[in-house]
Design a protein around this motif. Structure first.
Motif, PDB file in Angstrom:
ATOM      1  N   LEU A  12      17.886 -26.181  -3.169  1.00 34.12           N
ATOM      2  CA  LEU A  12      18.793 -25.310  -3.911  1.00 34.12           C
ATOM      3  C   LEU A  12      19.041 -24.016  -3.148  1.00 34.12           C
ATOM      4  CD1 LEU A  12      17.093 -25.674  -7.406  1.00 34.12           C
ATOM      5  CD2 LEU A  12      19.366 -26.519  -6.806  1.00 34.12           C
ATOM      6  N   PRO A  13      20.179 -23.377  -3.396  1.00 34.05           N
ATOM      7  CA  PRO A  13      20.380 -22.052  -2.802  1.00 34.05           C
ATOM      8  C   PRO A  13      19.284 -21.105  -3.296  1.00 34.05           C
ATOM      9  CG  PRO A  13      22.390 -22.867  -3.839  1.00 34.05           C
ATOM     10  CD  PRO A  13      21.297 -23.798  -4.238  1.00 34.05           C
ATOM     11  N   GLY A  15      17.140 -18.481  -5.121  1.00 35.40           N
ATOM     12  CA  GLY A  15      17.287 -17.865  -6.445  1.00 35.40           C
ATOM     13  C   GLY A  15      17.689 -18.840  -7.524  1.00 35.40           C
ATOM     14  N   GLU A  16      18.041 -20.052  -7.146  1.00 35.74           N
ATOM     15  CA  GLU A  16      18.495 -21.022  -8.149  1.00 35.74           C
ATOM     16  C   GLU A  16      17.358 -21.870  -8.712  1.00 35.74           C
ATOM     17  OE1 GLU A  16      21.650 -21.180  -9.443  1.00 35.74           O
ATOM     18  OE2 GLU A  16      21.838 -19.352  -8.272  1.00 35.74           O
ATOM     19  N   ALA A  17      16.209 -21.917  -8.038  1.00 31.48           N
ATOM     20  CA  ALA A  17      15.101 -22.757  -8.512  1.00 31.48           C
ATOM     21  C   ALA A  17      14.503 -22.182  -9.791  1.00 31.48           C
ATOM     22  CB  ALA A  17      14.028 -22.854  -7.429  1.00 31.48           C
ATOM     23  N   ARG A  18      14.068 -23.096 -10.675  1.00 37.25           N
ATOM     24  CA  ARG A  18      13.400 -22.688 -11.923  1.00 37.25           C
ATOM     25  C   ARG A  18      12.150 -23.549 -12.084  1.00 37.25           C
ATOM     26  NH1 ARG A  18      16.682 -19.616 -10.903  1.00 37.25           N
ATOM     27  NH2 ARG A  18      18.461 -18.854 -12.136  1.00 37.25           N
ATOM     28  N   TYR A  19      11.274 -23.162 -12.991  1.00 33.61           N
ATOM     29  CA  TYR A  19      10.050 -23.918 -13.207  1.00 33.61           C
ATOM     30  C   TYR A  19      10.415 -25.374 -13.504  1.00 33.61           C
ATOM     31  CZ  TYR A  19       5.085 -24.366 -14.187  1.00 33.61           C
ATOM     32  OH  TYR A  19       3.750 -24.700 -14.115  1.00 33.61           O
ATOM     33  N   PRO A  20       9.884 -26.303 -12.721  1.00 37.05           N
ATOM     34  CA  PRO A  20      10.342 -27.695 -12.841  1.00 37.05           C
ATOM     35  C   PRO A  20       9.943 -28.338 -14.176  1.00 37.05           C
ATOM     36  CG  PRO A  20       9.132 -27.321 -10.791  1.00 37.05           C
ATOM     37  CD  PRO A  20       8.913 -26.121 -11.642  1.00 37.05           C
ATOM     38  N   ASP A  21      10.818 -29.143 -14.673  1.00 39.37           N
ATOM     39  CA  ASP A  21      10.546 -29.988 -15.840  1.00 39.37           C
ATOM     40  C   ASP A  21      10.138 -29.201 -17.082  1.00 39.37           C
ATOM     41  OD1 ASP A  21      11.069 -32.199 -14.181  1.00 39.37           O
ATOM     42  OD2 ASP A  21       8.996 -32.174 -13.466  1.00 39.37           O
ATOM     43  N   GLU A  22      10.651 -27.997 -17.205  1.00 40.47           N
ATOM     44  CA  GLU A  22      10.380 -27.194 -18.392  1.00 40.47           C
ATOM     45  C   GLU A  22      11.704 -26.733 -18.988  1.00 40.47           C
ATOM     46  OE1 GLU A  22       7.665 -26.077 -20.133  1.00 40.47           O
ATOM     47  OE2 GLU A  22       6.462 -27.504 -18.982  1.00 40.47           O
ATOM     48  N   GLY A  49      18.977 -11.080  -2.190  1.00 41.52           N
ATOM     49  CA  GLY A  49      18.263 -11.028  -0.907  1.00 41.52           C
ATOM     50  C   GLY A  49      16.789 -11.346  -1.093  1.00 41.52           C
ATOM     51  N   ASP A  50      16.099 -11.583   0.023  1.00 40.66           N
ATOM     52  CA  ASP A  50      14.682 -11.938  -0.085  1.00 40.66           C
ATOM     53  C   ASP A  50      13.818 -11.181   0.926  1.00 40.66           C
ATOM     54  OD1 ASP A  50      15.427 -13.227   2.209  1.00 40.66           O
ATOM     55  OD2 ASP A  50      15.086 -15.261   1.432  1.00 40.66           O
ATOM     56  N   GLU A  51      14.350 -10.114   1.494  1.00 37.47           N
ATOM     57  CA  GLU A  51      13.549  -9.319   2.431  1.00 37.47           C
ATOM     58  C   GLU A  51      12.482  -8.528   1.666  1.00 37.47           C
ATOM     59  OE1 GLU A  51      17.220  -6.976   1.313  1.00 37.47           O
ATOM     60  OE2 GLU A  51      16.752  -9.056   1.803  1.00 37.47           O
ATOM     61  N   ASP A  52      11.437  -8.127   2.372  1.00 38.82           N
ATOM     62  CA  ASP A  52      10.380  -7.346   1.731  1.00 38.82           C
ATOM     63  C   ASP A  52      10.906  -5.983   1.268  1.00 38.82           C
ATOM     64  OD1 ASP A  52       8.565  -9.335   2.083  1.00 38.82           O
ATOM     65  OD2 ASP A  52       7.302  -8.265   3.534  1.00 38.82           O
ATOM     66  N   ILE A  53      10.250  -5.431   0.241  1.00 39.91           N
ATOM     67  CA  ILE A  53      10.535  -4.071  -0.242  1.00 39.91           C
ATOM     68  C   ILE A  53       9.581  -3.130   0.505  1.00 39.91           C
ATOM     69  CG2 ILE A  53      10.526  -2.530  -2.239  1.00 39.91           C
ATOM     70  CD1 ILE A  53      12.615  -4.760  -2.480  1.00 39.91           C
ATOM     71  N   SER A  54      10.123  -2.166   1.230  1.00 40.89           N
ATOM     72  CA  SER A  54       9.264  -1.261   1.998  1.00 40.89           C
ATOM     73  C   SER A  54       8.371  -0.451   1.057  1.00 40.89           C
ATOM     74  CB  SER A  54      10.114  -0.313   2.843  1.00 40.89           C
ATOM     75  OG  SER A  54      10.870   0.504   1.982  1.00 40.89           O
ATOM     76  N   GLY A 448       9.378 -12.742  -5.592  1.00 41.77           N
ATOM     77  CA  GLY A 448       9.993 -14.000  -5.995  1.00 41.77           C
ATOM     78  C   GLY A 448      11.490 -13.803  -6.183  1.00 41.77           C
ATOM     79  N   ASN A 449      12.264 -14.829  -5.817  1.00 37.43           N
ATOM     80  CA  ASN A 449      13.721 -14.683  -5.871  1.00 37.43           C
ATOM     81  C   ASN A 449      14.249 -14.561  -7.294  1.00 37.43           C
ATOM     82  OD1 ASN A 449      14.172 -14.735  -3.143  1.00 37.43           O
ATOM     83  ND2 ASN A 449      14.426 -16.965  -3.052  1.00 37.43           N
ATOM     84  N   TYR A 450      13.600 -15.273  -8.204  1.00 40.13           N
ATOM     85  CA  TYR A 450      14.108 -15.264  -9.586  1.00 40.13           C
ATOM     86  C   TYR A 450      13.281 -14.361 -10.489  1.00 40.13           C
ATOM     87  CZ  TYR A 450      15.915 -16.805 -14.071  1.00 40.13           C
ATOM     88  OH  TYR A 450      16.479 -16.826 -15.318  1.00 40.13           O
ATOM     89  N   GLN A 451      11.991 -14.658 -10.580  1.00 39.20           N
ATOM     90  CA  GLN A 451      11.159 -13.960 -11.573  1.00 39.20           C
ATOM     91  C   GLN A 451      10.981 -12.469 -11.266  1.00 39.20           C
ATOM     92  OE1 GLN A 451       7.775 -16.551 -13.290  1.00 39.20           O
ATOM     93  NE2 GLN A 451       8.034 -17.303 -11.199  1.00 39.20           N
ATOM     94  N   GLU A 452      11.203 -12.074 -10.026  1.00 42.29           N
ATOM     95  CA  GLU A 452      11.025 -10.661  -9.682  1.00 42.29           C
ATOM     96  C   GLU A 452      12.342  -9.993  -9.270  1.00 42.29           C
ATOM     97  OE1 GLU A 452       6.333 -10.576  -8.501  1.00 42.29           O
ATOM     98  OE2 GLU A 452       7.678 -11.451  -7.024  1.00 42.29           O
TER      99      GLU A 452
END
Lengths: 470, 95
Positions: A12-13, A15-22, A49-54, A448-452
């Protein structure tokens, strides 16, 4: 399960993934008996984006100074509730860093905010953090005084000040806007109006909540040993629930919570309650879920029978129970309120330093301010709002209870012990996180791309102001 | 008592002492009527949550204990015993 999740995430692109089978949050809410309104039934996630936060932002005093110079001076901030200053002459002193403002009601329907300093030799006209009623704002040093509307009232020995034009010695003001019972201030005369700053989507959400019809039932503050942004970020995701709040996880759909962003200054999560955590799938029964259910003020639920009937879900029982018990406890009408609004946690960040919660079970407002001159400490406030009773008689606004750094939230008068324990668990992590960031070989936080996403969205807003881009 | 319904306050000079009596949630609380900060009269202040604010400089006091809660006051105000006798409110100003 972990391999499966990784595989799916890879397909998946970002940020699109979610907890599987829930079930998703929307799946959970769609099964409720009393359907949720549009502001609940919508999604607004965006990959940022997914780079670290300084991490210099949390540990560098210069960064904190830049925040004072460019962020706190240019953003809309929740200064007080209208019920803090119900009558003409009532005032509330809002302090942020070295700045201090007297927020006062000058007419029944008009509120102004003044820089809290005498125009003679600078003494504060009211003590920081104080509130009360004034017939005038008189300096305790030489007695120069101002009327409630900010015009100059008296210059002692005015024969000695022929160079002072009293018409020009009106107390300087900051901008004030009122919204949903909250009084906001902004030092920037060129800032956009509050509604524009918050954006039309959030304004529509807020309009549905009618927070202007609530009052402050409990107000607690505590100094937290961590940077204000770290402290806020501890409350921006439900990802931490399974580790930090193990007692909550049996009745909180933590890992399948929903995250949304709205414009530049608002984001939210919806975290469903009365539903077991995906991490505990198969380990707890529906009866366990209802037994573990915690709300912001558990006293409302009394000693209600929590035994489930055959086939009854914990979530539906909790919604039905909340509706009846809460109406009785607060003398309010919840007949038009959906099950989701009764149960779920709707946590919104209003940049820079306020959280608004929309639901009934967790009716909080949070405010976070850096301790002046110490970027490693935060003044964290928790307010519980209750509906004004149907008989229209609004109880007196709760005065703030100030806790020492070492005290537990459970010690505060009016704080539900179960909720106080949750806040203790959140804040206990923060000392270790602040010190860990300072001790680390790694100079960035990985999110995390989604949860955070709320953390990233929030820090991107910080960067726009501190970097001068906002 | 007719002068002191719930939420009301009344000041009076007893000998040389200004006294302020407040009805806070049907409890009568008596304190000095003069602010400990710069001796301004407290009776023009507004009572909220069992506390009174001096309307001039903003000092705030706990009506039950007399404790000073906000700058510029740092010293407490006196508190006095109060009783009701035949619908008359009596305050004992002797220490």
């Amino acid at each position: 399960m972990a391999n499966q999740a990784a595989e799916r995430a890879g397909q998946l692109p970002p940020g699109e993934a979610r907890y599987p089978d829930e079930p998703s949050t929307q799946d959970i809410i769609s099964r409720d008996k009393v359907a949720a309104p549009g502001w609940v039934r919508s999604e607004s996630y965006q990959f940022l984006g997914d780079e670290d936060i300084s991490t210099d932002r949390y540990k560098d005093p210069d960064f904190a100074q830049r925040e004072y110079d460019h962020l706190w001076t240019r953003t809309w901030q929740f200064a007080c509730r209208e019920e803090n200053i119900p009558e003409v002459g009532d005032y509330y002193v809002y302090d942020i860093g070295r700045h201090s403002f007297i927020v006062t009601r000058v007419e029944d329907d008009k509120i102004q905010a003044y820089y809290n300093a005498c125009l003679h030799r600078g003494t504060m006209l009211r003590a920081p953090g104080s509130e009360g009623y004034a017939t005038e704002f008189k300096c305790p040093f030489h007695g120069w005084s101002w009327n409630i509307d900010g015009t100059n009232k008296n210059v002692l020995c005015d024969w000695d000040f022929p160079h002072v034009d009293r018409d020009k010695f009106t107390l300087p003001q900051v901008r004030v806007e009122r919204l949903a019972g909250f009084v906001f201030i902004n030092m920037d005369q060129d800032a956009p109006p509050l509604a524009e700053y918050l954006g039309p989507e959030f304004m529509a959400h807020l309009d549905a909540w009618k927070l202007e019809n609530r009052y402050v039932h409990c107000h607690v503050s505590k100094v937290i040993p961590a940077n204000w942004k770290l402290t806020m970020e501890a409350f921006m995701e439900a990802y931490h629930v399974i580790e930090t709040h193990p007692q909550v996880a049996p009745s909180n759909a933590d890992a399948n919570s929903q995250y949304d962003i709205y414009g530049e200054h608002v984001n939210r999560f919806i975290s469903s309650l009365g539903v077991v955590s995906p991490h505990l799938k198969g380990q707890v029964t529906e009866q366990d879920v209802v037994d573990q259910f915690t709300v912001g003020d558990a006293s409302i639920l009394g000693d209600a029978d929590r035994t489930l009937a055959e086939g009854e879900t914990a979530r539906q029982r909790m919604a039905d129970m909340m509706r009846v018990m809460f109406e009785q406890a607060t003398n309010s009408d919840l007949s038009g309120v959906s099950d989701s609004e009764l149960l779920d946690c709707f946590s919104y960040t209003v940049f820079p330093n306020t959280f608004l919660f929309a639901g009934i079970s967790l009716p909080m407002v949070y405010r976070f301010r850096p301790v002046p001159d110490d970027h490693r400490k935060t003044i964290y406030e928790v307010l519980f709002l209750r509906p004004v009773p149907l008989d229209g008689e609004c109880p007196e606004t709760a005065e703030c209870v100030h806790l020492d750094e070492s005290q537990s939230f459970t010690e505060a008068e009016g704080m539900d012990p179960g909720f106080g324990e949750i806040l203790d668990q959140d804040t206990e992590n923060l000392f270790l996180q602040q010190r860990g960031i300072e001790a680390s070989a790694k100079q960035g936080l990985t999110l995390g791309n989604y949860q955070e996403i709320r953390v990233r969205h929030f820090e991107q807003a910080v960067d726009r102001y501190v970097g001068g881009g906002a | 008592m007719a002068d002191l319904p719930r939420g009301a306050k009344k000041h009076a000079k007893i000998d040389d002492t200004w006294v302020l009596v407040c009805n806070v949630n049907d409890r009568l609380l008596a304190v000095s009527g003069v602010c400990s900060h710069q001796a301004k009269p407290l009776w023009n202040g507004r009572v909220r949550g069992g506390k009174i604010t001096c309307p001039v400089h903003g000092a705030r006091f706990d009506l039950e204990t007399g404790e000073a809660l906000d700058l510029p006051a740092t010293k407490p105000i006196a508190t006095y015993a109060v009783r009701v006798a035949d619908d008359w409110v009596e305050v004992c100003v002797e220490s």
